[in-house]
Design a protein around this motif. Structure first.
Motif, mmCIF file in Angstrom:
data_model
loop_
_atom_site.group_PDB
_atom_site.id
_atom_site.type_symbol
_atom_site.label_atom_id
_atom_site.label_comp_id
_atom_site.label_asym_id
_atom_site.label_seq_id
_atom_site.Cartn_x
_atom_site.Cartn_y
_atom_site.Cartn_z
ATOM 1 N N PHE A 9 0.816 -1.207 0.000
ATOM 2 C CA PHE A 9 0.000 0.000 0.000
ATOM 3 C C PHE A 9 0.854 1.263 0.000
ATOM 4 O O PHE A 9 0.325 2.359 0.088
ATOM 5 C CB PHE A 9 -0.937 0.028 1.217
ATOM 6 C CG PHE A 9 -2.155 -0.818 1.057
ATOM 7 C CD1 PHE A 9 -3.258 -0.340 0.377
ATOM 8 C CD2 PHE A 9 -2.202 -2.091 1.575
ATOM 9 C CE1 PHE A 9 -4.398 -1.112 0.219
ATOM 10 C CE2 PHE A 9 -3.327 -2.874 1.433
ATOM 11 C CZ PHE A 9 -4.425 -2.390 0.751
ATOM 12 N N THR A 10 2.162 1.125 -0.070
ATOM 13 C CA THR A 10 3.049 2.284 -0.094
ATOM 14 C C THR A 10 3.745 2.362 -1.448
ATOM 15 O O THR A 10 3.971 1.348 -2.095
ATOM 16 C CB THR A 10 4.109 2.199 1.019
ATOM 17 O OG1 THR A 10 4.895 1.032 0.825
ATOM 18 C CG2 THR A 10 3.462 2.154 2.383
ATOM 19 N N GLN A 39 -9.659 0.183 -8.025
ATOM 20 C CA GLN A 39 -8.371 0.142 -8.723
ATOM 21 C C GLN A 39 -7.229 -0.063 -7.732
ATOM 22 O O GLN A 39 -6.316 -0.846 -7.972
ATOM 23 C CB GLN A 39 -8.154 1.424 -9.510
ATOM 24 C CG GLN A 39 -6.814 1.498 -10.197
ATOM 25 C CD GLN A 39 -6.569 2.842 -10.845
ATOM 26 O OE1 GLN A 39 -7.393 3.737 -10.760
ATOM 27 N NE2 GLN A 39 -5.424 2.982 -11.483
ATOM 28 N N HIS A 40 -7.284 0.632 -6.620
ATOM 29 C CA HIS A 40 -6.237 0.529 -5.612
ATOM 30 C C HIS A 40 -6.182 -0.873 -5.035
ATOM 31 O O HIS A 40 -5.107 -1.462 -4.894
ATOM 32 C CB HIS A 40 -6.481 1.572 -4.523
ATOM 33 C CG HIS A 40 -5.341 1.762 -3.610
ATOM 34 N ND1 HIS A 40 -5.481 1.745 -2.258
ATOM 35 C CD2 HIS A 40 -4.023 1.968 -3.824
ATOM 36 C CE1 HIS A 40 -4.312 1.930 -1.694
ATOM 37 N NE2 HIS A 40 -3.420 2.070 -2.627
ATOM 38 N N ARG A 45 -3.540 -6.141 -4.724
ATOM 39 C CA ARG A 45 -3.691 -7.598 -4.777
ATOM 40 C C ARG A 45 -2.765 -8.200 -5.828
ATOM 41 O O ARG A 45 -2.092 -9.192 -5.572
ATOM 42 C CB ARG A 45 -5.133 -7.967 -5.090
ATOM 43 C CG ARG A 45 -5.339 -9.467 -5.136
ATOM 44 C CD ARG A 45 -6.733 -9.829 -5.507
ATOM 45 N NE ARG A 45 -7.643 -9.426 -4.460
ATOM 46 C CZ ARG A 45 -8.947 -9.484 -4.562
ATOM 47 N NH1 ARG A 45 -9.499 -9.915 -5.665
ATOM 48 N NH2 ARG A 45 -9.713 -9.114 -3.577
ATOM 49 N N PHE A 46 -2.715 -7.607 -7.028
ATOM 50 C CA PHE A 46 -1.847 -8.134 -8.073
ATOM 51 C C PHE A 46 -0.376 -8.022 -7.686
ATOM 52 O O PHE A 46 0.409 -8.931 -7.931
ATOM 53 C CB PHE A 46 -2.096 -7.417 -9.396
ATOM 54 C CG PHE A 46 -3.425 -7.739 -10.008
ATOM 55 C CD1 PHE A 46 -3.975 -8.998 -9.918
ATOM 56 C CD2 PHE A 46 -4.133 -6.769 -10.680
ATOM 57 C CE1 PHE A 46 -5.201 -9.297 -10.473
ATOM 58 C CE2 PHE A 46 -5.361 -7.047 -11.248
ATOM 59 C CZ PHE A 46 -5.895 -8.310 -11.149
ATOM 60 N N VAL A 52 4.742 -12.783 -3.924
ATOM 61 C CA VAL A 52 4.639 -13.857 -2.927
ATOM 62 C C VAL A 52 5.701 -14.903 -3.204
ATOM 63 O O VAL A 52 5.952 -15.258 -4.346
ATOM 64 C CB VAL A 52 3.208 -14.442 -2.932
ATOM 65 C CG1 VAL A 52 3.181 -15.938 -3.052
ATOM 66 C CG2 VAL A 52 2.450 -14.023 -1.733
ATOM 67 N N ASP A 53 6.346 -15.364 -2.178
ATOM 68 C CA ASP A 53 7.416 -16.363 -2.358
ATOM 69 C C ASP A 53 6.863 -17.757 -2.409
ATOM 70 O O ASP A 53 6.045 -18.189 -1.725
ATOM 71 C CB ASP A 53 8.419 -16.249 -1.222
ATOM 72 C CG ASP A 53 9.154 -14.920 -1.280
ATOM 73 O OD1 ASP A 53 9.576 -14.464 -0.219
ATOM 74 O OD2 ASP A 53 9.307 -14.378 -2.369
#
Length: 53
Positions: A9-10, A39-40, A45-46, A52-53
Protein backbone atom coordinates in the motif's frame (compact mmCIF):
# COMPACT_ATOMS: atom_id res chain seq x y z
CA UNK A 1 2.78 -12.17 5.35
CA UNK A 2 0.61 -9.26 6.53
CA UNK A 3 3.57 -6.91 6.56
CA UNK A 4 4.31 -7.75 2.93
CA UNK A 5 0.68 -7.12 2.04
CA UNK A 6 0.56 -3.80 3.93
CA UNK A 7 3.87 -2.75 2.38
CA UNK A 8 2.20 -2.95 -1.04
CA UNK A 9 0.00 0.00 0.00
CA UNK A 10 3.05 2.28 -0.09
CA UNK A 11 4.72 3.77 -3.12
CA UNK A 12 4.27 6.67 -5.50
CA UNK A 13 1.44 5.16 -7.54
CA UNK A 14 -0.48 4.06 -4.47
CA UNK A 15 -0.07 7.51 -2.93
CA UNK A 16 -1.40 9.16 -6.10
CA UNK A 17 -4.42 6.85 -6.15
CA UNK A 18 -5.08 7.56 -2.47
CA UNK A 19 -4.76 11.33 -3.02
CA UNK A 20 -7.16 11.19 -5.96
CA UNK A 21 -9.62 9.20 -3.85
CA UNK A 22 -9.44 11.78 -1.06
CA UNK A 23 -10.03 14.63 -3.52
CA UNK A 24 -12.98 12.73 -5.03
CA UNK A 25 -14.49 12.32 -1.57
CA UNK A 26 -14.00 15.99 -0.75
CA UNK A 27 -15.77 17.14 -3.92
CA UNK A 28 -18.49 14.47 -3.56
CA UNK A 29 -17.66 12.44 -6.69
CA UNK A 30 -18.64 9.10 -5.18
CA UNK A 31 -18.52 7.14 -8.43
CA UNK A 32 -14.92 8.21 -8.97
CA UNK A 33 -14.10 7.34 -5.37
CA UNK A 34 -15.49 3.82 -5.76
CA UNK A 35 -13.60 3.20 -8.99
CA UNK A 36 -10.35 4.52 -7.48
CA UNK A 37 -10.81 2.31 -4.41
CA UNK A 38 -11.41 -0.71 -6.61
CA UNK A 39 -8.37 0.14 -8.72
CA UNK A 40 -6.24 0.53 -5.61
CA UNK A 41 -7.37 -2.78 -4.13
CA UNK A 42 -6.79 -4.64 -7.39
CA UNK A 43 -3.37 -3.05 -7.83
CA UNK A 44 -2.30 -4.08 -4.34
CA UNK A 45 -3.69 -7.60 -4.78
CA UNK A 46 -1.85 -8.13 -8.07
CA UNK A 47 1.38 -6.74 -6.67
CA UNK A 48 1.10 -9.00 -3.62
CA UNK A 49 0.57 -12.13 -5.72
CA UNK A 50 3.48 -11.24 -7.97
CA UNK A 51 5.83 -10.88 -4.99
CA UNK A 52 4.64 -13.86 -2.93
CA UNK A 53 7.42 -16.36 -2.36
Amino acid sequence: MWLKFLKDFTGPIEYMIEAAAIVSAIINHWDDLRSLDLQHCLDVRFEYYQNVD
